[in-house]
Design an enzyme around this catalytic site. Structure first.
Site, PDB file in Angstrom:
ATOM      1  N   SER A 133       5.459  -7.332   2.276  1.00 11.86           N
ATOM      2  CA  SER A 133       6.822  -6.531   2.561  1.00 11.86           C
ATOM      3  C   SER A 133       7.445  -7.538   3.667  1.00 11.86           C
ATOM      4  O   SER A 133       6.661  -8.164   4.600  1.00 11.86           O
ATOM      5  CB  SER A 133       6.876  -5.424   3.129  1.00 11.86           C
ATOM      6  OG  SER A 133       8.418  -4.914   3.686  1.00 11.86           O
ATOM      7  N   TYR A 146       3.041   2.674   7.816  1.00  6.59           N
ATOM      8  CA  TYR A 146       3.457   1.753   6.717  1.00  6.59           C
ATOM      9  C   TYR A 146       3.243   0.192   7.252  1.00  6.59           C
ATOM     10  O   TYR A 146       2.762  -0.617   6.624  1.00  6.59           O
ATOM     11  CB  TYR A 146       4.833   2.063   6.166  1.00  6.59           C
ATOM     12  CG  TYR A 146       5.411   1.026   5.230  1.00  6.59           C
ATOM     13  CD1 TYR A 146       4.764   0.935   3.876  1.00  6.59           C
ATOM     14  CD2 TYR A 146       6.424   0.375   5.606  1.00  6.59           C
ATOM     15  CE1 TYR A 146       5.387   0.119   2.974  1.00  6.59           C
ATOM     16  CE2 TYR A 146       6.800  -0.926   4.907  1.00  6.59           C
ATOM     17  CZ  TYR A 146       6.226  -0.802   3.582  1.00  6.59           C
ATOM     18  OH  TYR A 146       6.764  -1.810   2.539  1.00  6.59           O
TER      19      TYR A 146
END
Length: 279
Positions: A133, A146
Site C-alpha cells: 500500500s 495496519y
C-alpha cells in the site's frame, strides 16, 4: 507451450478478483484463492479455478499449493493480495487483534511465499507480487497496526528480492493508493467500533469520515488499475521493483520522502481533520 500458472489470494472481491480476471484474459491458468468459495462463482463462470484457502491456516495453504502443482505442474506467479485494515488507537486495539492483522497481512504472505518458492526455484523462474500500500511508506492517524504490517511486507520484499534473484525469480511490490473496494468501509467500521468511544473518539470520528466520506469516494481509483499494473509487472522482461499506483499514491509517497516528520504529521492532521489537541 503450456500457459503460465498464477495464484492470486484475496480473490473474492476487489483487487484480487480483478487481477484473477485480468491474468485469465492474458492466457494464464489462474487459481483464485479465498476463504469462501461461494463468493467466487463469477470467477468460476469466467473459467478461473477457485481454491478455498485461509492464509492464517498452514494446512490450508499447503493443500492449495499441492492442488495447483498436481493439476498444473508448476506455479509461475504468486500474487499475495489477501489483507485487511484494522484501524484503531494503539492503546485501544487488543494485542490479539494486532496479531491477527500481522497473521493475515504479513505471515500469510510470507508462508505462502515459502511454499511456492521451491517450485519456482526448480523452474529457475517465477514472479512474486506483494500487494502492500502507499501505507507501507506513509503513516496516517490511528492506523499503526495496519501500517506496521505494510511496512513489514515492504522490508520482507526487499530482502527476498536479493535472495531469490540468482534463481531467476522476480519480487515486485505494488503500492496502491485509494482504491474503490470494501477496504475503506471495513477499516472505518472497525475504527469506530474500537476507538469511537473514550479518549480517542474525536480522532476516530474524523478519521473514519475521511476514509469513507463522499470526497474520498469520488477520488478513489478502480481495482482494474491495480490489476492492469500487476499484469504489466509479471509480463515485463525486467519489471520495476515497485509500482505506486492509484489515487494519491505517488504524491503522498513523494511528500513523505521530502517532508520532515513533523511537517508530514501536520499534513495528515489537516487532510484527516484530526485536531492537535485532545478533546
Amino acid at each position: 507451450m503450456t500457459p503460465p500458472v498464477a495464484l492470486v489470494t484475496g480473490a473474492s472481491s476487489g483487487i484480487g478478483e480483478a487481477t484473477a480476471l485480468k491474468l485469465h484474459a492474458l492466457g494464464y491458468t489462474v487459481y483464485a484463492a479465498a476463504r469462501r468459495l461461494n463468493r467466487m462463482q463469477s470467477l468460476v463462470a469466467a473459467g478461473v479455478h477457485v481454491v478455498a484457502m485461509d492464509v492464517t491456516d498452514d494446512d490450508s495453504m499447503r493443500a492449495g499449493i499441492q492442488e495447483i502443482i498436481a493439476r498444473s505442474g508448476r506455479i509461475d506467479v504468486l500474487v499475495n493480495n489477501a489483507g485487511y485494515g484494522a484501524y484503531g488507537a494503539v492503546e485501544d486495539v487488543s494485542i490479539d487483534e494486532a496479531r491477527q492483522q500481522f497473521d493475515v497481512n504479513v505471515f500469510g504472505a510470507a508462508r505462502l511465499t515459502q511454499l511456492a518458492l521451491p517450485h519456482m526455484r526448480k523452474q529457475r523462474a517465477g514472479s512474486i507480487v506483494n500487494i502492500t500500500s502507499m501505507g507501507g511508506k506513509i503513516h496516517t492517524p490511528l492506523g499503526a497496526w495496519y501500517h506496521g504490517t505494510k511496512f513489514a511486507l515492504e522490508a520482507i520484499s526487499d530482502c527476498l528480492r536479493l535472495e531469490v534473484a540468482p534463481f531467476g525469480i522476480d519480487v515486485v511490490v505494488i503500492e496502491p493508493g485509494g482504491i474503490k473496494t470494501e477496504w475503506a468501509r471495513i477499516a472505518a467500521d472497525h475504527l469506530r467500533a474500537t476507538s469511537g468511544q473514550g479518549a480517542y473518539a474525536c480522532q476516530a470520528r474524523a478519521m473514519a469520515e475521511s476514509m469513507v466520506g463522499e470526497a474520498s469516494r469520488k477520488r478513489q481509483s478502480p481495482p482494474q488499475l491495480i490489476a492492469d499494473t500487476i499484469a504489466k509487472a509479471v509480463t515485463a522482461r525486467r519489471p520495476k521493483t515497485r509500482y505506486a499506483v492509484g489515487f494519491g499514491a505517488k504524491p503522498m509517497i513523494f511528500m513523505r520522502r521530502w517532508l520532515s516528520d513533523r511537517a508530514f504529521d501536520s499534513l495528515m492532521r489537516m487532510a484527516t481533520g484530526i485536531s492537535r489537541k485532545a478533546a
